[in-house]
Design a protein around this motif. Sequence first.
Motif, short mmCIF file in Angstrom:
data_model
loop_
_atom_site.label_atom_id
_atom_site.label_comp_id
_atom_site.label_asym_id
_atom_site.label_seq_id
_atom_site.Cartn_x
_atom_site.Cartn_y
_atom_site.Cartn_z
N LEU A 11 0.81 -1.22 0.00
CA LEU A 11 0.00 0.00 0.00
C LEU A 11 0.84 1.27 0.00
N LYS A 12 2.15 1.14 0.10
CA LYS A 12 2.98 2.32 0.32
C LYS A 12 2.99 3.29 -0.86
N ASN A 13 2.72 2.81 -2.08
CA ASN A 13 2.76 3.69 -3.25
C ASN A 13 1.39 4.23 -3.66
N ILE A 14 0.35 3.83 -2.97
CA ILE A 14 -1.00 4.29 -3.33
C ILE A 14 -1.13 5.78 -3.02
N GLU A 15 -1.58 6.55 -4.02
CA GLU A 15 -1.77 7.99 -3.86
C GLU A 15 -3.24 8.38 -3.81
N ALA A 16 -4.09 7.60 -4.46
CA ALA A 16 -5.52 7.94 -4.51
C ALA A 16 -6.36 6.68 -4.39
N ILE A 17 -7.44 6.76 -3.63
CA ILE A 17 -8.42 5.68 -3.53
C ILE A 17 -9.74 6.22 -4.08
N PHE A 18 -10.21 5.63 -5.17
CA PHE A 18 -11.48 6.04 -5.76
C PHE A 18 -12.56 5.08 -5.26
N GLY A 19 -13.03 5.37 -4.09
CA GLY A 19 -13.97 4.52 -3.37
C GLY A 19 -13.80 4.77 -1.88
N LYS A 20 -14.31 3.88 -1.05
CA LYS A 20 -14.23 4.06 0.40
C LYS A 20 -12.97 3.38 0.95
N LEU A 21 -12.48 3.89 2.06
CA LEU A 21 -11.40 3.26 2.80
C LEU A 21 -11.96 2.79 4.14
N ILE A 22 -11.93 1.48 4.38
CA ILE A 22 -12.47 0.91 5.61
C ILE A 22 -11.35 0.13 6.30
N ILE A 23 -11.06 0.48 7.55
CA ILE A 23 -10.05 -0.21 8.34
C ILE A 23 -10.75 -0.71 9.61
N ASN A 24 -10.93 -2.02 9.72
CA ASN A 24 -11.82 -2.57 10.76
C ASN A 24 -11.19 -3.80 11.43
N GLY A 25 -11.07 -3.73 12.76
CA GLY A 25 -10.68 -4.90 13.54
C GLY A 25 -9.24 -5.33 13.38
N THR A 26 -8.34 -4.40 13.14
CA THR A 26 -6.93 -4.75 12.97
C THR A 26 -6.17 -4.54 14.27
N GLN A 27 -4.88 -4.91 14.24
CA GLN A 27 -3.98 -4.67 15.37
C GLN A 27 -3.07 -3.46 15.10
N LEU A 28 -3.45 -2.65 14.13
CA LEU A 28 -2.62 -1.51 13.74
C LEU A 28 -2.48 -0.49 14.86
N GLU A 29 -1.29 0.13 14.93
CA GLU A 29 -1.05 1.23 15.86
C GLU A 29 -1.07 2.58 15.14
N ASN A 30 -0.81 2.58 13.84
CA ASN A 30 -0.81 3.82 13.06
C ASN A 30 -1.01 3.48 11.58
N PHE A 31 -1.04 4.52 10.75
CA PHE A 31 -1.27 4.34 9.31
C PHE A 31 -0.06 4.79 8.49
N LYS A 32 1.12 4.64 9.04
CA LYS A 32 2.33 5.11 8.36
C LYS A 32 2.60 4.37 7.05
N PHE A 33 2.04 3.17 6.91
CA PHE A 33 2.25 2.41 5.67
C PHE A 33 1.57 3.09 4.48
N PHE A 34 0.57 3.96 4.74
CA PHE A 34 -0.03 4.77 3.68
C PHE A 34 0.82 6.01 3.47
N GLU A 35 2.08 5.82 3.15
CA GLU A 35 3.03 6.93 3.17
C GLU A 35 2.85 7.91 2.02
N ASN A 36 2.07 7.53 0.99
CA ASN A 36 1.87 8.43 -0.16
C ASN A 36 0.41 8.73 -0.45
N LEU A 37 -0.51 8.27 0.38
CA LEU A 37 -1.94 8.47 0.13
C LEU A 37 -2.31 9.95 0.26
#
Length: 451
Positions: A11-37
């Motif tokens: 996901l690190k190179n994704i710049e645009a999402i044409f639709g919804k972004l849903i993040i549900n039930g993960t163990q994530l601490e942050n969203f740094k992996f979306f470094e180019n969104l």
Amino acid sequence: MGPEFSEFSKLKNIEAIFGKLIINGTQLENFKFFENLKFVASFDALKPAILVENNLNLKDIQFPKLERVGIIERVIFNNNSELISTKPEFCERFKKSLKWEFDELLIDKNSCQEFRDFQFAENPKINDLGGLRNLSSIACMNINIWDNSKMKFWNLLKLKTIKYPKNVYTNKNLKIFAFDLDPEFCINSKEMEFFMSNRKLDLDYLDGKYCQLSELDSEVCLIPEVQCKHFLGNLEIGPEFSDFSILKNVEVILGNLIIDGTQLETFEFFENLKFVASLDKSKPPILVENNMNLKDIQFPKLENLTSTNPNSTKFEIYISSESPEFCITIEEMEMLLKIENSDIDHIFGKYCKPEFSETLCKKPEEKCTGYFGDLTISKYSDLNNLEFLEIIYGSLTIKETNFKNLNFLKNLKFVAQMDHKPAIIIQDNPNLVNATFPSLKVIIEFLNLRN
């Protein structure tokens, strides 16, 4: 994206999402992996564009480079870690990181849009806002003054500041809504001058007329004269008008400016004109036509115009000349482009031959911010110097490339061509997934996309 998702590196190179972004039930601490969104654009009116919920380890809700959420501008964080729920600074961090105002941000059903409008509505017996006559500053999201059937004026003569609250981060203008007031409701000349001097106010929804002159309007005149700085009414300059020296001190026109059928070559006599403020819904604030000798359309100090046409969020500028020598300089076009909310598709003419310099070129070069002519970009083009471009005085064509995005034109703000053809053509670029120009503000004519 749920508890089973693990390949975050993809996901690190994704710049645009044409639709919804849903993040549900993960163990994530942050969203740094979306470094180019940068953009999330959803058309689903029933659901938020971004929904983040049931992520119990979440410690930070910022997306490193996210700039805008649309078309549905709703973001919801729900039932995540207790840290996110109890710390109000997360609201401010998220809002501050975006470059665009959005409609709704909720954290555990609590709105982060805690600021409200300045509203004065449904008071059938109130004649004015005289009780607020000492008010000097307003910080709010919008100003709503409506459905006060006896209100004839505001009387806000000491008002010096209207702005968004300090923790609101937006590039949108603050709107003033004023309608369904007394039929005799009027705006004082000093109130309008203050509104016009504030470049971040949107007056398109201000419905009224100008008040008759009073002792407070000692600088306002109804007939042009040498010492007149503020002119009230429509200023019409026709073939019989000859004494232009009496206009040199005019700074504000509270009405329309009409220049029709003259022998004028320039408007240099308006050496101090800053504002044209029209409350006439049927005409453009400035109308210049049938001036056969006109060679220069620049008003030396013009800063702002307004028109309160409820059917348009822009005001229209009409300029034409029958003279074959008539042309518009790039300095004049740049001035018109930078006037907020202007519609300049009704300017008929051609560009004057410019003088090229370090910042104006006919071939993209380092430090060149203005390009004169039609610019075509292909897979063979050198992109290194295009990042400096801010204005193209001509058309832009991008065709037959392998580009995935248009970030190499990251500073392009204006494309202004006058040949009645598409200003921008983007054609036959099979790998293009993001056709967004990061900084583009104005296109004269229209956009043609075929990929």
